[in-house]
Design an enzyme around this catalytic site. Structure first.
Site, PDB file in Angstrom:
ATOM      1  N   GLY A 129      -1.098   6.865  -0.394  1.00  0.00           N
ATOM      2  CA  GLY A 129      -1.445   7.768   0.592  1.00  0.00           C
ATOM      3  C   GLY A 129      -0.465   9.000   0.367  1.00  0.00           C
ATOM      4  O   GLY A 129       0.738   8.659  -0.193  1.00  0.00           O
ATOM      5  N   GLU A 170      -9.331   0.961  15.447  1.00  0.00           N
ATOM      6  CA  GLU A 170      -8.330   2.047  15.157  1.00  0.00           C
ATOM      7  C   GLU A 170      -8.374   2.970  16.325  1.00  0.00           C
ATOM      8  O   GLU A 170      -9.419   3.215  17.038  1.00  0.00           O
ATOM      9  CB  GLU A 170      -8.782   2.820  13.919  1.00  0.00           C
ATOM     10  CG  GLU A 170      -8.640   2.127  12.634  1.00  0.00           C
ATOM     11  CD  GLU A 170      -7.146   1.689  12.481  1.00  0.00           C
ATOM     12  OE1 GLU A 170      -6.026   2.386  12.414  1.00  0.00           O
ATOM     13  OE2 GLU A 170      -6.708   0.396  12.297  1.00  0.00           O
ATOM     14  N   ARG A 217       0.529  13.522   7.585  1.00  0.00           N
ATOM     15  CA  ARG A 217       1.270  13.948   8.915  1.00  0.00           C
ATOM     16  C   ARG A 217       2.559  14.271   8.554  1.00  0.00           C
ATOM     17  O   ARG A 217       3.496  14.810   9.413  1.00  0.00           O
ATOM     18  CB  ARG A 217       1.207  12.746   9.899  1.00  0.00           C
ATOM     19  CG  ARG A 217      -0.288  12.938  10.350  1.00  0.00           C
ATOM     20  CD  ARG A 217      -0.605  11.441  11.110  1.00  0.00           C
ATOM     21  NE  ARG A 217      -0.954  10.286  10.098  1.00  0.00           N
ATOM     22  CZ  ARG A 217      -1.283   8.959  10.283  1.00  0.00           C
ATOM     23  NH1 ARG A 217      -0.971   8.637  11.692  1.00  0.00           N
ATOM     24  NH2 ARG A 217      -1.288   8.164   9.491  1.00  0.00           N
ATOM     25  N   TYR A 234      36.709  22.651 -20.764  1.00  0.00           N
ATOM     26  CA  TYR A 234      35.316  22.871 -21.296  1.00  0.00           C
ATOM     27  C   TYR A 234      35.679  24.131 -22.248  1.00  0.00           C
ATOM     28  O   TYR A 234      35.765  25.387 -21.703  1.00  0.00           O
ATOM     29  CB  TYR A 234      34.508  23.375 -20.203  1.00  0.00           C
ATOM     30  CG  TYR A 234      32.993  23.423 -20.564  1.00  0.00           C
ATOM     31  CD1 TYR A 234      32.338  22.582 -21.451  1.00  0.00           C
ATOM     32  CD2 TYR A 234      32.225  24.478 -20.112  1.00  0.00           C
ATOM     33  CE1 TYR A 234      30.975  22.807 -21.667  1.00  0.00           C
ATOM     34  CE2 TYR A 234      30.855  24.582 -20.336  1.00  0.00           C
ATOM     35  CZ  TYR A 234      30.316  23.682 -21.177  1.00  0.00           C
ATOM     36  OH  TYR A 234      28.780  23.903 -21.597  1.00  0.00           O
ATOM     37  N   LEU A 241       0.961  -1.185  -0.105  1.00  0.00           N
ATOM     38  CA  LEU A 241       0.020  -0.070  -0.036  1.00  0.00           C
ATOM     39  C   LEU A 241       0.979   1.264  -0.143  1.00  0.00           C
ATOM     40  O   LEU A 241       1.598   1.393   0.945  1.00  0.00           O
ATOM     41  CB  LEU A 241      -0.732   0.042   1.148  1.00  0.00           C
ATOM     42  CG  LEU A 241      -1.630  -1.157   1.496  1.00  0.00           C
ATOM     43  CD1 LEU A 241      -2.780  -0.872   2.769  1.00  0.00           C
ATOM     44  CD2 LEU A 241      -2.718  -1.548   0.138  1.00  0.00           C
TER      45      LEU A 241
END
Ligand code: UD1
Ligand code: CA
Length: 489
Positions: free
Chosen positions: A32, A183, A36, A417, A29
């Site tokens: 999200g 939860e 936070r 260069y 997963l």
């Protein structure tokens, strides 16, 4: 009785046998945003030990050799995809889009079309739980397959935490039998005192998971579809839910904010530093004030001073000294190398007994051969500095190949260069480049030659010649005994 005992089987052979018997798929997963974190960057892209969180999880999952790893993406999904494919093979990974982030249950549901009818075990991992070890996951899968001899519908990885705040709690009945997960935001005061938490890592019988997922509602404090409702629903329909209680809390720490990320980074680093002191014999003057990657290796009797960072796949040999303020990234350092304060060394190689710094910068495949020396304010880019050669002060050496026992005077610059292209400079063995020499590339300085202070070398210098001036001209052939000045050309 459903007890919280972990290992129902013992030998490793059995793990393998059982895992082989049933097809294993993994679902990670990672959709999200991670509110936070207070970040514009998706949480799983934040780095731990220099690698995106999601890659820690995916890499660990590959160790179980699953059929496929499904990664649920949403927030900055394209970036997450790119990060994952940096480490994983396209063949073994499938990306699943979750359009709106309606909760972990909805995230799993996004993969319904791929998995719903599969006769397999689905191991679900969170992209923000990066420290989980493959051995732990293998034991979880093993228990899932062997539960009561016929396997469980769901096996949860749990752990007891002194401070369980923020996590889903495991509710058991008096007999210790699993009831449900609640939860933090939905827990009553009694439930909040439960110390056993859901690690966000589960095994499911794939078909049973998707069947139960259909009845998950979002009537909770967060208005989300919780994956964590599924184990309770399965239990209500008299399916077997097994609990695998793990003991290492740090391994299952989820990262939800930057404090937790920093804590985990510290934990990982402290572990690495201890291992290096105890097992490898490395001295750290101040072990708390260093940053050492888990992927680095440091040799015996090497001394690391405070505020040193050793990042990525860096190898440092035995008996080196690395002084304060130095950062070494993805580089190889030989034995007996002294690196003084405040050097930056990336993607480079330093051979045995070299000396570097203070304030030196090596980058882009710079290479110092044995006993070479680079001093203060010297930059080496894509340059080989040969054995015993020195560039001691204020110098830029880019795209250069320098032979052995050559001395590069203070203030020397390879003008590599021209505004469009990079050109190379070759300086052969036993050359003395005078202070403030400009080497306008492409150019070669032959062996045994000397350039005068302030020379601007625009043409190849033959061996054993002294050149000087702007532009530099041959002044002397250093081999001839009668050193009459050569005519200006
Ligand atoms: C979750 C668990 C909690 C557990 C904790 C362990 C739920 C409802 N809660 O809480 O029980 O203790 O993990 O670390 O599952 N994600 C999506 N899509 C979404 C929502 C989340 O892909 O719609 C992903 C996130 O990117 C993250 C993972 O799922 O990688 C977990 O989500 P997060 O919001 O961090 O859940 P927690 O509140 O930590
Ligand atoms: Ca989380």
């Amino acid at each position: 009785m459903e007890q919280s005992i972990s290992n129902e089987q013992s030998t490793e052979e059995k793990i393998e046998q059982k895992i082989e018997q049933r097809t294993l798929d993994v679902l990670v997963l990672a959709a999200g945003l991670g509110t936070r974190m207070r970040s514009d960057q998706a949480k799983v892209l934040h780095e731990l030990d220099g690698r995106a969180l999601i890659n820690h999880v995916c890499r660990t999952a590959t160790a179980l050799a699953p059929r496929k790893i499904y990664v649920v993406i949403g927030h900055q999904g394209e970036d997450v995809k790119t990060a994952v494919l940096e480490e994983l093979d396209n063949e073994h990974v499938e990306f699943v889009w979750q359009k709106e982030q309606l909760g972990t249950g909805d995230a799993v549901n996004a993969a319904r079309q791929f998995l719903e009818t599969e006769d397999s075990t689905l191991l679900i991992l969170s992209g923000d739980v990066p420290m989980i070890r493959a051995e732990t996951l293998a034991a979880l899968v093993q228990q899932h397959h062997n539960h009561r001899g016929k396997g469980a519908a769901c096996t949860l990885l749990t752990v007891k935490l002194e401070d369980p705040t923020g996590y889903g709690r495991i509710v058991r009945d008096e007999g210790g039998v699993f009831q449900k997960i609640v939860e933090q935001k939905d827990a009553n005061p009694d439930e909040k005192t439960i110390k056993e938490i859901n690690a966000g890592i589960y095994c499911f019988d794939t078909k049973k998971l998707f069947a139960a997922l259909s009845s998950v509602k979002n009537n909770n404090a967060q208005g989300e579809y919780y994956l964590t409702d599924v184990p309770g629903l399965l239990r209500d329909s008299v399916e077997n839910v097994s609990l695998y209680q793990h003991t290492d809390a740090r391994e299952v720490s989820g990262i939800n904010n930057r404090v937790e990320l920093a804590d985990l980074e510290r934990t990982l680093c402290r572990r690495t530093v201890s291992r290096m002191m105890l097992d490898y014999g490395v001295t750290f003057i101040d072990p708390k004030n260093v940053y050492i990657s888990e992927r680095a290796n440091i040799g015996r009797d090497t001394i690391i001073y405070p505020n040193v960072s050793v990042e990525g796949e860096t190898e440092i040999g035995d008996g080196c000294t690395i002084r304060s303020g130095t950062r070494i990234t993805n580089s190889r350092i030989g034995r007996g190398v002294k690196i003084l304060d405040n050097c930056v060394i990336t993607d480079s190689e330093i051979s045995d007994n070299c000396a570097v710094g203070p304030f030196a910068h090596l980058r882009g495949k710079a290479k110092m051969e044995e006993s070479a020396k680079v001093g203060n304010f010297v930059e080496l880019k894509k340059t080989v500095l040969g054995r015993g050669s020195k560039a001691s002060h204020l110098t830029y050496l880019g795209d250069a190949t320098i032979g052995e026992r050559t001395n590069i005077g203070a203030g020397t610059i390879t003008c590599n260069y021209d505004g469009k292209n990079k050109h190379s400079t070759i300086i052969e063995d036993n050359v003395k480049i005078g202070s403030d020499t400009m080497l306008v590339a492409p150019v070669r300085v032959g062996s045994g030659s000397v350039t005068g202070a302030g020379s601007v070398v625009t043409k190849d210098v033959p061996p054993d010649s002294l050149v000087a001036g702007v532009p530099a001209q041959v002044k002397k052939n250093l081999r001839e005994k009668d050193n009459t000045e050569a005519k200006s050309v």
